[in-house]
Design an enzyme around this catalytic site. Structure first.
Site, PDB file in Angstrom:
ATOM      1  CE  LYS A 285     106.033  85.912   7.104  1.00  0.00           C
ATOM      2  NZ  LYS A 285     104.510  85.933   7.425  1.00  0.00           N
ATOM      3  CD  GLU A 371      91.344  90.031  12.380  1.00  0.00           C
ATOM      4  OE1 GLU A 371      91.651  91.572  12.651  1.00  0.00           O
ATOM      5  OE2 GLU A 371      91.635  89.580  12.326  1.00  0.00           O
ATOM      6  NE  ARG A 399      92.303  93.625  17.108  1.00  0.00           N
ATOM      7  CZ  ARG A 399      93.954  93.851  16.925  1.00  0.00           C
ATOM      8  NH1 ARG A 399      93.955  94.718  15.524  1.00  0.00           N
ATOM      9  NH2 ARG A 399      94.717  94.310  17.608  1.00  0.00           N
TER      10      ARG A 399
HETATM   11  C1  LIG Z   1      94.129  91.035  14.858  1.00  0.00           C
HETATM   12  C2  LIG Z   1      94.398  89.724  14.396  1.00  0.00           C
HETATM   13  N1  LIG Z   1      94.549  89.633  13.023  1.00  0.00           N
HETATM   14  C3  LIG Z   1      95.122  87.789  12.530  1.00  0.00           C
HETATM   15  C4  LIG Z   1      95.948  87.767  13.204  1.00  0.00           C
HETATM   16  C5  LIG Z   1      97.124  86.104  12.732  1.00  0.00           C
HETATM   17  N2  LIG Z   1      98.501  86.917  12.011  1.00  0.00           N
HETATM   18  C6  LIG Z   1      99.587  86.553  12.741  1.00  0.00           C
HETATM   19  S1  LIG Z   1     101.100  87.025  11.618  1.00  0.00           S
HETATM   20  C7  LIG Z   1      99.855  87.552  10.869  1.00  0.00           C
HETATM   21  C8  LIG Z   1     100.485  88.254   9.109  1.00  0.00           C
HETATM   22  C9  LIG Z   1     101.431  89.344   9.760  1.00  0.00           C
HETATM   23  O1  LIG Z   1     102.294  89.672   8.563  1.00  0.00           O
HETATM   24  P1  LIG Z   1     102.670  90.548   8.661  1.00  0.00           P
HETATM   25  O2  LIG Z   1     102.273  91.868   9.619  1.00  0.00           O
HETATM   26  O3  LIG Z   1     103.332  91.297   7.345  1.00  0.00           O
HETATM   27  O4  LIG Z   1     104.450  90.065   9.120  1.00  0.00           O
HETATM   28  P2  LIG Z   1     105.314  88.788   8.522  1.00  0.00           P
HETATM   29  O5  LIG Z   1     104.753  87.430   9.010  1.00  0.00           O
HETATM   30  O6  LIG Z   1     104.985  89.160   7.125  1.00  0.00           O
HETATM   31  O7  LIG Z   1     106.576  89.251   9.289  1.00  0.00           O
HETATM   32  C10 LIG Z   1      98.759  87.505  10.863  1.00  0.00           C
HETATM   33  C11 LIG Z   1      97.059  87.336   9.911  1.00  0.00           C
HETATM   34  C12 LIG Z   1      96.670  87.801  14.279  1.00  0.00           C
HETATM   35  N3  LIG Z   1      98.269  87.517  15.024  1.00  0.00           N
HETATM   36  N4  LIG Z   1      96.152  89.477  14.761  1.00  0.00           N
END
Ligand SMILES: Cc1ncc(C[n+]2csc(CCOP(=O)(O)OP(=O)(O)O)c2C)c(N)n1
Ligand SMILES: CC(=O)[C@@H](O)[C@H](O)COP(=O)(O)O
Ligand SMILES: [Mg+2]
Length: 637
Positions: A285, A371, A399
């Site tokens: 990242k 969630e 959710r």
């Molecule tokens: C249902 C839901 N919960 C929380 C989030 C907030 N959120 C957005 S991106 C993220 C992290 C995602 O991590 P990953 O899938 O590993 O993607 P990366 O950012 O590392 O590329 C979170 C917790 C979301 N978008 N949707």
């Protein structure tokens, strides 16, 4: 202002078809220019940067190998899709990202044929991709469907529901697990530890075994380049992985920044094999931008910044953020009561629970993007006498609605729901707008539903919720900073179901639920100046309603306006229902509900959104005059 990067090769690539015409040897340069363009664009707009930086090579490789848009690429969450947007005909608008009338910060079907599925909430890509794959098969199509999902998103139940189904259907679906060992915070949970074990190559295959295995899936076309790719660095994982047990052919881990590894593997998966396949790609990242690589959150979401230094712009604030007030108040209450515990679904910094975690590490639970589990986990904690707070954004609580109803509300369990990002959120747009929580919670029997009018009220509500053991209780507050009111040392326990009069008048009553109170007070000044004596009340509770207060307002005023930053069906609807059932509408009271519009509002500046929704002071004044059959101008004249 920083100089715009030189991008001679990228300038020739407007669409993926032009990318596919390039020589493979040119792709590293293209990736490097794409990364520079991404950094420059986000430095001007702010937005999600770290995730996009990590998938630059993967994005180039996918569009190079696959025939998009006929082949479908589904980006999970969609926050990493800015490089994809630049390569798919949207580069000329990339500096409008997340601004009014500009590009969305996520994938969006209406924006481009290269976005086959809209997202912003996580962990939907495998389900959507499987649906597309099955539809393709039913229609006799031959296109590829590729879901790109992050390691953080892989913690959500929905991803496993989809894999379970995909394995059973044996549909031809390509899942790319983009493992950067990061969510917004470092990822939590056993799955993340499992992926780390896979990525560190605990189980290596010998070259012969690897060759056999790849051939079994990819056919005889396994060439040396693929074998090299999957052998490289971390080695190839054999047999018995979770993904294989679920019916996926599992390739990897491979280096997601190495185009010489990515391209042969993707080509072979494209041209061979049947059934679902999962390619485990390891990325970093924030890759390629030093300030992002060094940041604890890897520049997940940033303000505008200086490209040279990485320093982010910070708007001056006269008051603390609601999130911070919530977190500090909860820490304060938890010092008095060791039954208080806090739960977050992968949003420790966004909800302020990072502060709580510093003070009480063993009483803080980051359950990952989960969630539904967060809510039922808290319900379990409550059954044993703990006082759980599930700190969550309004939009993400959606959710877990069945868990709220079935596991919490029906059993009257005292789970506390601090609901952040309630109302407009600005740049994240309709997917993240906290519109519906009041409607979906206040419709549940015995649920206590509060909204804070300012940061001092929020502090009172934290204390009130902490001490309320009779059933579920929620309190909502918006994104952004408080009003700047004096703060009490400690919150008081509010009487359940009692609002307060903030200003007394005789003709017009403004009944506010939440932080629109300050606009109600401004409106009252203006109405007073126009000769309309105005009462302003802060309802505090949408459930139970302060029936005495509402009765009084209805009986002693000519106009009653309810004001809230929530959807139709929420607080105003509760009040209208009460008025109707009690005959309080029968004597000519002029009632007007002011809510969020009954539409999904696109990203824009929040102040502008309030104006457009008629929820600013001018909109409230207009509504009062309209109810009285006058225009505001005529009344002023
Ligand atoms: C249902 C839901 N919960 C929380 C989030 C907030 N959120 C957005 S991106 C993220 C992290 C995602 O991590 P990953 O899938 O590993 O993607 P990366 O950012 O590392 O590329 C979170 C917790 C979301 N978008 N949707
Ligand atoms: C993509 C996503 O869901 C989060 O990154 C979200 O954009 C965070 O929003 P806040 O900036 O309001 O915390
Ligand atoms: Mg990740």
């Amino acid at each position: 202002m920083n100089a715009k990067p030189e991008t001679p090769l990228l300038d020739k690539v407007r669409l993926p078809s032009e990318l596919r015409a390039l020589d493979e040897a040119q792709l590293p340069q293209l990736a490097s220019e794409l990364r520079a363009e991404l950094i420059d664009a986000v430095s001007q707009t702010g937005g999600h940067l770290g995730a996009g930086l990590g998938v630059v090579e993967l994005t180039v490789a996918l569009h190079y190998v696959f025939d998009t848009p006929d082949d479908r690429i589904i980006w999970d969450v969609g926050h990493q899709a800015y490089p994809h947007k630049i390569l798919t005909g949207r580069r000329d608008r990339i500096r409008t990202l997340r601004q009014e009338n500009g590009l969305s910060g996520f994938t969006k079907r209406a924006e481009s044929e290269y976005d086959p599925f809209g997202a912003a909430h996580s962990s939907t890509s495998i389900s959507a991709g499987l649906g597309m794959a099955v539809a393709r098969d039913l229609n006799g199509g031959r296109n590829n469907v590729i879901a790109v999902i992050g390691d953080g998103a892989m913690s959500a139940g929905m991803a496993y529901e989809a894999m379970n189904n995909a394995g059973a259907l044996d549909a031809r679906l390509i899942v790319i697990l983009n493992d950067n060992d990061m969510s917004i915070a470092p990822p939590a949970g056993a799955m993340s530890a499992y992926l780390a074990r896979l990525a560190s190559g605990r189980t290596y295959a010998g070259v012969r075994e690897l060759g056999k295995k790849l051939t079994s899936y990819l056919g005889r076309r396994v060439d040396r380049a693929i074998t090299r790719a999957v052998e490289h660095a971390r080695g190839f994982v054999t047999g018995g992985t979770l993904f294989e047990e679920m019916g996926f052919f599992h390739i990897g881990p491979i280096d997601g920044h190495n185009l010489e590894h990515l391209i042969p593997v993707l080509k072979n998966v494209r041209d061979n094999g049947t059934g679902p396949v999962l390619i485990h790609v390891v990325t970093q990242k924030g890759k390629g931008y030093a300030p992002a690589e060094a940041a604890a959150d890897k520049y997940h979401g940033v303000n505008k910044f200086d490209v040279i230094t990485g320093a982010q712009a910070k708007a001056p604030a006269n008051a603390p953020s609601y999130t911070k007030v919530f977190a500090e108040s909860l820490v304060q209450e938890a010092r008095e009561d060791d039954r208080i515990v806090a739960v977050t679904a992968a949003m420790p910094s966004g909800t302020g629970l990072d502060l709580f975690g510093e003070a009480f590490p063993s009483r803080t639970f980051d359950v990952g993007i989960a969630e539904q589990h967060a809510v039922t986990f808290a319900a379990g904690l409550a059954t044993e006498g703990m006082r759980p707070f599930v700190a969550i954004y309004s939009t993400f609580l959606q959710r877990a609605y069945d868990q709220v109803v079935h596991d919490v509300a029906i059993q009257k369990l005292p789970v506390r729901f601090p609901i952040d990002r309630a109302g407009f959120v600005g740049a994240d747009g309709p997917t993240h707008c906290g519109a519906f929580d009041t409607a979906y919670l206040a419709s549940l029997p015995d649920f206590v539903v509060m909204a804070a009018a300012d940061e001092a009220e929020l502090r009172h509500m934290v204390r009130t919720a902490a001490e309320f053991d009779e059933g579920p209780i929620s309190f909502r507050y918006p994104r952004g900073n408080g009003v700047g009111v004096d703060m009490p040392e400690r919150g008081q326990v509010l009487e359940i179901g009692k609002g307060r009069i903030v200003r007394e008048g005789t003709k017009v009553a403004l009944l506010s639920f939440g932080t629109r109170l300050k606009d109600c007070l401004l409106a009252a000044e203006e109405l007073g100046a126009a000769g309309l004596s105005t009462t302003v009340a802060d309802a505090r509770f949408a459930k139970p309603l302060d029936e005495d207060l509402i009765r009084r307002l209805a009986r002693s005023h000519e106009v009653l306006v309810m004001v809230e930053e929530g959807s139709v069906g929420g607080f105003s609807s509760q009040v209208l229902d009460f008025l109707a059932r009690n005959g309080l509408l029968d004597n000519g009271l002029k009632v007007r509900p002011l809510t969020l519009p009954d539409s999904f509002v696109d990203h824009a500046n929040p102040d502008k959104m309030y104006v457009d929704a008629g929820l600013d002071s001018a909109g409230i004044v207009r509504a009062v005059f309209a109810a009285l059959g006058k225009s505001a101008q005529a009344a002023r004249a």
